[in-house]
Scaffold this active site. Structure first.
Site, short mmCIF file in Angstrom:
data_model
loop_
_atom_site.label_atom_id
_atom_site.label_comp_id
_atom_site.label_asym_id
_atom_site.label_seq_id
_atom_site.Cartn_x
_atom_site.Cartn_y
_atom_site.Cartn_z
N GLY A 1 1.07 -1.08 -0.01
CA GLY A 1 0.08 0.00 -0.05
C GLY A 1 0.86 1.50 0.04
CD GLN B 1 3.49 5.78 2.40
OE1 GLN B 1 2.57 5.18 2.24
NE2 GLN B 1 4.43 4.96 3.05
CB CYS C 1 5.72 2.21 6.96
SG CYS C 1 4.95 3.74 6.33
CG LEU C 2 7.17 1.30 0.77
CD1 LEU C 2 6.58 1.30 -0.51
CD2 LEU C 2 8.12 0.02 0.90
CG HIS D 1 -0.07 1.19 7.27
ND1 HIS D 1 0.95 0.58 8.28
CD2 HIS D 1 0.63 2.11 6.58
CE1 HIS D 1 2.20 1.18 7.72
NE2 HIS D 1 1.84 2.02 6.73
CD GLU D 2 -0.75 2.33 3.02
OE1 GLU D 2 -0.38 3.58 2.84
OE2 GLU D 2 -0.06 1.35 2.90
CG HIS E 1 0.48 6.73 5.73
ND1 HIS E 1 2.06 7.23 6.13
CD2 HIS E 1 0.74 5.52 5.24
CE1 HIS E 1 2.55 6.26 6.15
NE2 HIS E 1 2.36 5.19 5.82
NI NI Z 1 3.10 3.18 5.53
#
Ligand code: NI
Length: 176
Positions: A46, A51, A100-101, A142-143, A146
């Site tokens: 995701g 991000q 997480c990226l 999670h997304e 963000h």
């Molecule tokens: Ni993330």
């Protein structure tokens, strides 16, 4: 499609509340395409617009992509979510490891709702609703976090958070 630059902790854009999208136009679709490409390139399930440095309420998810044993990658079922909103969540909670990226190479256990129902606008600009369970439920939460400037490390104990941040800043400074 372009692979975009990933913003990592502690970039300020990750802490900002993202803006609603007025209309799904070609510019929005371009961003959705590029975000998907970026997510696949970094083997994420995701990705949220903040991000990639864009403070807009846009998310891409694919929990069904696969890498076979020969390293061949295949797209699963990409989801494009504009202005997503959780409209229902289960009382049942689950605990699972997340990464997480934007917090590279770190993982921690996070508690989430086992199921969530999300209302959103799709790639074509149509209103949709999806019921997420399992990995999809976790990924949606999670997304969507963000978009409100919340990282998964904000949902773990202070001690664990400090440990992760310390490790993260150490790796970042060794790269400079
Ligand atoms: Ni993330």
């Amino acid at each position: 499609m372009t692979v975009l630059k990933l913003y990592t902790y502690p970039e300020p854009v990750l802490k900002k509340k993202a803006q609603k999208v007025d209309k799904v136009d070609d510019e929005t679709r371009q961003l959705l395409d590029d975000m998907l490409e970026t997510m696949y390139a970094d083997a994420g399930v995701g990705l949220a617009a903040p991000q990639v440095g864009v403070s807009k309420r846009i998310v891409v998810i694919d929990v069904e992509q696969e890498d076979d044993e020969e390293g061949h990658f295949s797209k699963g079922h990409p989801l494009f979510l504009v202005n997503p909103e959780i409209v229902w969540c289960s009382d049942e909670m689950v605990c699972g490891e997340e990464g997480c990226l934007s917090v590279p190479q770190q993982r921690a256990e996070v508690e989430r709702h086992a199921q969530v129902r999300v209302h959103y606008v799709d790639y074509e600009g149509k209103e949709q609703e999806i019921l997420g369970e399992g990995l999809l439920a976790v990924c949606l939460q999670h997304e969507l976090d963000h978009l409100d400037g919340i990282l998964y490390i904000d949902r773990i104990s202070r001690l664990k958070r400090q440990m992760i941040i310390k490790k993260l800043l150490k790796t970042q400074s060794s790269h400079d």
